[in-house]
Design an enzyme around this catalytic site. Structure first.
Site, mmCIF file in Angstrom:
data_model
loop_
_atom_site.group_PDB
_atom_site.id
_atom_site.type_symbol
_atom_site.label_atom_id
_atom_site.label_comp_id
_atom_site.label_asym_id
_atom_site.label_seq_id
_atom_site.Cartn_x
_atom_site.Cartn_y
_atom_site.Cartn_z
ATOM 1 C CB SER A 71 -0.904 0.012 1.231
ATOM 2 O OG SER A 71 -1.722 -1.119 1.222
HETATM 3 C C1 SAM Z 1 -3.382 -4.002 -0.583
HETATM 4 S S1 SAM Z 1 -2.700 -5.557 -0.255
HETATM 5 C C2 SAM Z 1 -2.210 -5.413 1.448
HETATM 6 C C3 SAM Z 1 -1.107 -4.429 1.726
HETATM 7 C C4 SAM Z 1 -0.180 -4.829 2.822
HETATM 8 N N1 SAM Z 1 -0.798 -5.054 4.109
HETATM 9 C C5 SAM Z 1 1.015 -3.906 2.965
HETATM 10 O O1 SAM Z 1 1.759 -4.101 3.934
HETATM 11 O O2 SAM Z 1 1.242 -3.029 2.118
HETATM 12 C C6 SAM Z 1 -4.131 -6.604 -0.081
HETATM 13 C C7 SAM Z 1 -3.769 -8.067 0.130
HETATM 14 O O3 SAM Z 1 -4.936 -8.737 0.577
HETATM 15 C C8 SAM Z 1 -4.876 -10.059 0.090
HETATM 16 N N2 SAM Z 1 -6.206 -10.661 0.188
HETATM 17 C C9 SAM Z 1 -7.263 -10.528 -0.656
HETATM 18 N N3 SAM Z 1 -8.301 -11.246 -0.199
HETATM 19 C C10 SAM Z 1 -7.900 -11.827 0.957
HETATM 20 C C11 SAM Z 1 -8.526 -12.694 1.883
HETATM 21 N N4 SAM Z 1 -9.796 -13.107 1.721
HETATM 22 N N5 SAM Z 1 -7.809 -13.108 2.961
HETATM 23 C C12 SAM Z 1 -6.522 -12.708 3.143
HETATM 24 N N6 SAM Z 1 -5.887 -11.899 2.271
HETATM 25 C C13 SAM Z 1 -6.562 -11.459 1.206
HETATM 26 C C14 SAM Z 1 -4.363 -9.884 -1.323
HETATM 27 O O4 SAM Z 1 -3.832 -11.090 -1.831
HETATM 28 C C15 SAM Z 1 -3.321 -8.791 -1.124
HETATM 29 O O5 SAM Z 1 -2.055 -9.344 -0.920
#
Ligand code: SAM
Length: 369
Positions: A71
């Protein structure tokens, strides 16, 4: 790129985040000064990119949309301020991605569990984070019942509706920070505090997150229309989506200027009208906002102060009038309460959204009115 080399880059980033008001507390400042962001990004990224205030794509889906990103530092900082994680807290994060936010959480709190649906990402993040964070490759919508309850829960992935498990796994008085997709073009990171069967909204930060995948995903965030166009709407069925794609290929029946629209005209219209939608072009990166009457086959869109109508021109006239009259809404001014759908409202709501098992009551904060 060695960790020692990037201290100055990191310091400059944190100074800017403080100046913009994204970093407010000493604890978030210290964590961001200490954790090297590049450790959680692709290894070939130069420091000017690792410390730019931008999201970094880690993986993509079949349409070329990001499926996982690190992010943008501004939103990372703002959400950590909303979360207020402290020493002694047990924290749950949903959406590990590269692991940067999880590493920051490990600086702020004692026990951190982080859930990632993509096993390859989870495995890589677990290696980079080491024992400080318990990374699990699971669908985060179910939370981590064996490690509950949590004082703080932070989703770093956008949701259409809150999974019941997050509410159940939060301590009384605990805080849940989550990017909530309210309506097309209207997404806010909400800090909720749990009081009985109610989640009381403390603050909202405008944001734009990838949508939750898996069993609790809700309606598709972006549906492809062909020719590099994607639509986001809450109400579309497959035939309505196909019809929309065809309409967009027709010559507009209306094309005219709509000068002087207030910034923020669309969110209040989107909250009040189920027909609201946004269309994005991957070619130009532009978004158009407007109304689609699925049954009548009429579409009216505003892009850069220009109105484009397809099908019955009455919808274009309606959009023009309503956009010009719309009360500008700053999403940061929203006050949101989430309550279990079978409970009665506390206070008056101006807008209501039903997304079982929760009902969302929305109003504009009094100080902002
Ligand atoms: C925007 S990224 C997170 C950014 C991160 N926390 C950082 O440190 O920058 C969103 C993440 O959520 C994950 N994701 C999507 N659906 C999910 C779910 N149902 N359970 C866990 N992770 C999920 C995606 O694979 C992605 O890696």
């Amino acid at each position: 790129m060695g960790t020692g080399d990037t201290t100055a880059w990191r310091g400059a980033m944190v100074d800017e985040l403080k100046a913009s008001g994204a970093v407010r507390s000493q604890s978030v400042e210290e964590a961001m000064r200490q954790v090297p962001r590049e450790r959680f990004l692709p290894t070939d990224l130069p420091p000017e990119d690792a410390y730019a205030d931008r999201a970094v794509t880690l993986t993509q889906d079949g349409h070329g949309f990001p499926a996982s990103t690190a992010s943008q530092p501004t939103i990372v900082a703002r959400m950590l301020e909303q979360l207020d994680a402290r020493p002694g807290h047990r924290v749950l994060e949903i959406g590990t991605a590269g692991g940067y936010n999880a590493a920051l959480l490990a600086h702020l709190a004692d026990r951190v569990v982080s859930l990632e649906i993509d096993p390859a990402l989870a495995e890589r993040a677990a290696r980079r984070l080491g024992p400080a964070v318990d990374v699990r490759a699971v669908d985060g919508a179910d939370g981590a019942p064996d490690a509950a309850p949590f004082d703080r829960i932070q989703a770093t992935v956008g949701v259409w509706g809150l999974p019941a498990a997050w509410f159940e796994q939060l301590t009384p008085g605990g805080r849940l920070v989550v990017p909530l997709w309210l309506r097309p073009g209207l997404e806010v990171s909400v800090a909720f505090e749990r009081h009985g069967d109610v989640l009381r909204g403390l603050s909202c930060e405008p944001c734009a997150f990838l949508r939750l995948r898996g069993a609790h995903a809700g309606p598709d965030g972006y549906r492809p229309l062909g020719d590099g166009h994607f639509v986001t709407a809450d109400f579309l069925d497959p035939s309505g989506t196909a019809r929309l794609g065809r309409l967009l290929n027709e010559k507009p029946t209306v094309e005219e200027a709509v000068p002087g629209l207030a910034r923020g005209w669309f969110p209040s219209l989107a909250l009040a009208d189920e027909r609201a939608l946004q269309i994005f072009s991957l070619h130009t990166g532009q978004a158009s906002s407007g109304l689609y009457d699925q049954r009548a086959g009429a579409l009216a869109l505003i892009r850069d102060d220009r109105l484009f109508g397809y099908g019955d021109a009455a919808l274009s006239a309606e959009l023009r009038t309503r956009a010009q009259a719309a009360e500008p809404l700053d999403p940061a001014d929203l006050q949101i309460t989430a309550r279990l759908a079978d409970t009665s409202p506390r206070g008056s709501a101006r807008w209501s959204l039903s997304r079982p098992p929760f009902q969302y009551d929305l109003q504009v904060r009094e100080a902002a009115q």
